[in-house]
Design a protein around this motif. Sequence first.
Motif, PDB file in Angstrom:
ATOM      1  N   ASN A 157      13.810  -4.642  -9.876  1.00  0.00           N
ATOM      2  CA  ASN A 157      13.860  -3.319  -9.272  1.00  0.00           C
ATOM      3  C   ASN A 157      13.878  -3.434  -7.752  1.00  0.00           C
ATOM      4  N   PRO A 158      14.838  -2.787  -7.067  1.00  0.00           N
ATOM      5  CA  PRO A 158      14.920  -2.909  -5.603  1.00  0.00           C
ATOM      6  C   PRO A 158      13.654  -2.473  -4.879  1.00  0.00           C
ATOM      7  N   LEU A 159      13.022  -1.386  -5.333  1.00  0.00           N
ATOM      8  CA  LEU A 159      11.794  -0.920  -4.693  1.00  0.00           C
ATOM      9  C   LEU A 159      10.670  -1.933  -4.851  1.00  0.00           C
ATOM     10  N   VAL A 160      10.556  -2.500  -6.058  1.00  0.00           N
ATOM     11  CA  VAL A 160       9.513  -3.486  -6.320  1.00  0.00           C
ATOM     12  C   VAL A 160       9.735  -4.744  -5.489  1.00  0.00           C
ATOM     13  N   ARG A 161      10.976  -5.198  -5.424  1.00  0.00           N
ATOM     14  CA  ARG A 161      11.270  -6.414  -4.650  1.00  0.00           C
ATOM     15  C   ARG A 161      10.988  -6.197  -3.168  1.00  0.00           C
ATOM     16  N   THR A 162      11.319  -4.999  -2.666  1.00  0.00           N
ATOM     17  CA  THR A 162      11.046  -4.699  -1.257  1.00  0.00           C
ATOM     18  C   THR A 162       9.548  -4.627  -1.000  1.00  0.00           C
ATOM     19  N   ALA A 163       8.819  -3.981  -1.915  1.00  0.00           N
ATOM     20  CA  ALA A 163       7.369  -3.867  -1.749  1.00  0.00           C
ATOM     21  C   ALA A 163       6.706  -5.236  -1.759  1.00  0.00           C
ATOM     22  N   ARG A 164       7.138  -6.112  -2.654  1.00  0.00           N
ATOM     23  CA  ARG A 164       6.534  -7.443  -2.735  1.00  0.00           C
ATOM     24  C   ARG A 164       6.876  -8.293  -1.514  1.00  0.00           C
ATOM     25  N   ARG A 165       7.981  -7.962  -0.866  1.00  0.00           N
ATOM     26  CA  ARG A 165       8.355  -8.722   0.325  1.00  0.00           C
ATOM     27  C   ARG A 165       7.437  -8.398   1.504  1.00  0.00           C
TER      28      ARG A 165
ATOM     29  N   TRP B  50      -5.812  -5.975   3.530  1.00  0.00           N
ATOM     30  CA  TRP B  50      -5.491  -4.988   2.505  1.00  0.00           C
ATOM     31  C   TRP B  50      -4.454  -5.557   1.541  1.00  0.00           C
ATOM     32  N   MET B  51      -4.664  -5.262   0.256  1.00  0.00           N
ATOM     33  CA  MET B  51      -3.733  -5.703  -0.781  1.00  0.00           C
ATOM     34  C   MET B  51      -3.372  -4.520  -1.676  1.00  0.00           C
ATOM     35  N   ALA B  52      -2.134  -4.498  -2.105  1.00  0.00           N
ATOM     36  CA  ALA B  52      -1.698  -3.470  -3.052  1.00  0.00           C
ATOM     37  C   ALA B  52      -2.051  -3.905  -4.468  1.00  0.00           C
ATOM     38  N   THR B  53      -2.344  -2.949  -5.326  1.00  0.00           N
ATOM     39  CA  THR B  53      -2.670  -3.251  -6.717  1.00  0.00           C
ATOM     40  C   THR B  53      -1.435  -3.056  -7.590  1.00  0.00           C
ATOM     41  N   PRO B  54      -1.451  -3.593  -8.808  1.00  0.00           N
ATOM     42  CA  PRO B  54      -0.307  -3.383  -9.712  1.00  0.00           C
ATOM     43  C   PRO B  54      -0.018  -1.909  -9.987  1.00  0.00           C
ATOM     44  N   LEU B  55      -1.021  -1.033  -9.798  1.00  0.00           N
ATOM     45  CA  LEU B  55      -0.793   0.386 -10.033  1.00  0.00           C
ATOM     46  C   LEU B  55       0.265   0.947  -9.078  1.00  0.00           C
ATOM     47  N   LEU B  56       0.303   0.429  -7.862  1.00  0.00           N
ATOM     48  CA  LEU B  56       1.334   0.857  -6.913  1.00  0.00           C
ATOM     49  C   LEU B  56       2.720   0.454  -7.413  1.00  0.00           C
ATOM     50  N   LEU B  57       2.830  -0.738  -7.996  1.00  0.00           N
ATOM     51  CA  LEU B  57       4.105  -1.167  -8.579  1.00  0.00           C
ATOM     52  C   LEU B  57       4.532  -0.241  -9.709  1.00  0.00           C
ATOM     53  N   VAL B  58       3.563   0.167 -10.527  1.00  0.00           N
ATOM     54  CA  VAL B  58       3.863   1.062 -11.644  1.00  0.00           C
ATOM     55  C   VAL B  58       4.466   2.361 -11.130  1.00  0.00           C
ATOM     56  N   VAL B  59       3.843   2.952 -10.100  1.00  0.00           N
ATOM     57  CA  VAL B  59       4.340   4.212  -9.551  1.00  0.00           C
ATOM     58  C   VAL B  59       5.744   4.029  -8.976  1.00  0.00           C
ATOM     59  N   LEU B  60       5.985   2.904  -8.306  1.00  0.00           N
ATOM     60  CA  LEU B  60       7.317   2.647  -7.745  1.00  0.00           C
ATOM     61  C   LEU B  60       8.372   2.569  -8.842  1.00  0.00           C
ATOM     62  N   VAL B  61       8.055   1.901  -9.937  1.00  0.00           N
ATOM     63  CA  VAL B  61       9.016   1.778 -11.042  1.00  0.00           C
ATOM     64  C   VAL B  61       9.239   3.135 -11.706  1.00  0.00           C
ATOM     65  N   VAL B  62       8.166   3.912 -11.871  1.00  0.00           N
ATOM     66  CA  VAL B  62       8.287   5.251 -12.452  1.00  0.00           C
ATOM     67  C   VAL B  62       9.175   6.130 -11.578  1.00  0.00           C
ATOM     68  N   GLU B  63       8.953   6.078 -10.250  1.00  0.00           N
ATOM     69  CA  GLU B  63       9.768   6.888  -9.340  1.00  0.00           C
ATOM     70  C   GLU B  63      11.232   6.450  -9.391  1.00  0.00           C
ATOM     71  N   TRP B  64      11.463   5.159  -9.452  1.00  0.00           N
ATOM     72  CA  TRP B  64      12.836   4.654  -9.505  1.00  0.00           C
ATOM     73  C   TRP B  64      13.528   5.116 -10.785  1.00  0.00           C
TER      74      TRP B  64
END
Length: 307
Positions: A162-170, A191-205
């Motif tokens: 997912n482009p959003l996920v790949r950008t966020a992880r970068r 500060w670290m992001a949790t997997p829940l943020l990834l979930v929301v990004l995938v849902v939005e995408w």
Amino acid sequence: MPYHAPSVWLGFAGLVLALLVLDLGVLNRRSHVLSIKEAALWSAGLAALAFGFGLFLWLREGSAHALEFYTGYLVELSLSVDNLFVFLLIFQYLAVPAALQARALKWGIFGAMLMRGVMIALGAALFAQFHWIIYVFGAILILTGIRMLRLGGEERIEPERNPLVRTARRFLPFSSSYEGNHFLVRSQARWMATPLLLVVLVVEWSDLIFAIDSIPAIFAVTRDPFIVYSSNIFAILGLRALYFVLAGAMDRFQYLKPAVAGILIFVGLKMAGSRWYDLSTPVSLAVIAGLITTGVAFSIWRPGMKE
């Protein structure tokens, strides 16, 4: 292009805001798994409110706008239900705890409402400037429906692509586990992001991808931006509660996807052939309602026929 006074838009915005406050700020202030009973009651209440809103349009503007709203609402609701299948796969793939799924859906709803507003405004502008784009959108819907029929129920969820996920992880470091209902946590002085943020990004995408189909579909019913937006919002508002109603039984509605594919093909043909034949709104409403009813009925009465 049809015109609605600012007072109508403001009144609808106030209604939506009141429903969001009631749902997310009062009844479901704390993230939890909705019971089937409370989810069903909320879904039924929103459906009744949508029906009442259609009656309001009927009394205020006549039967034509009311029938356009009902038809658009059914189209968007059926496509939203199909979206729920994808949400379920996302939650399973990313091992989202049941208690956090409601929070992810809540933020997904907020994002969906904003994205739909932008895309509806863009779609209305395109239709106003380029009439030929109706044939492009019609072709897209027909091809999407055919593709859905060919793929059947086979969905592939690959968040790592997912482009959003790949950008966020970068740009963001991620923790290895969920941290309650937090999107960000502080660990070792950073500060670290949790997997829940990834979930929301995938849902939005995924909702953005579905909007590419649903927005042209509703414009096949009406070109009135207010009716397009209001029918979209009513369908989206019930999405979270409807998920918890259907989550345990989605695999039983195996003929719902072919019904949704049939709706996409139907509205695509309606758009592509609008120059030669303008199908009336009551007929469109009857066809769409018939496809949904048939898909649900076959799923209940002949659950093993597909196998």
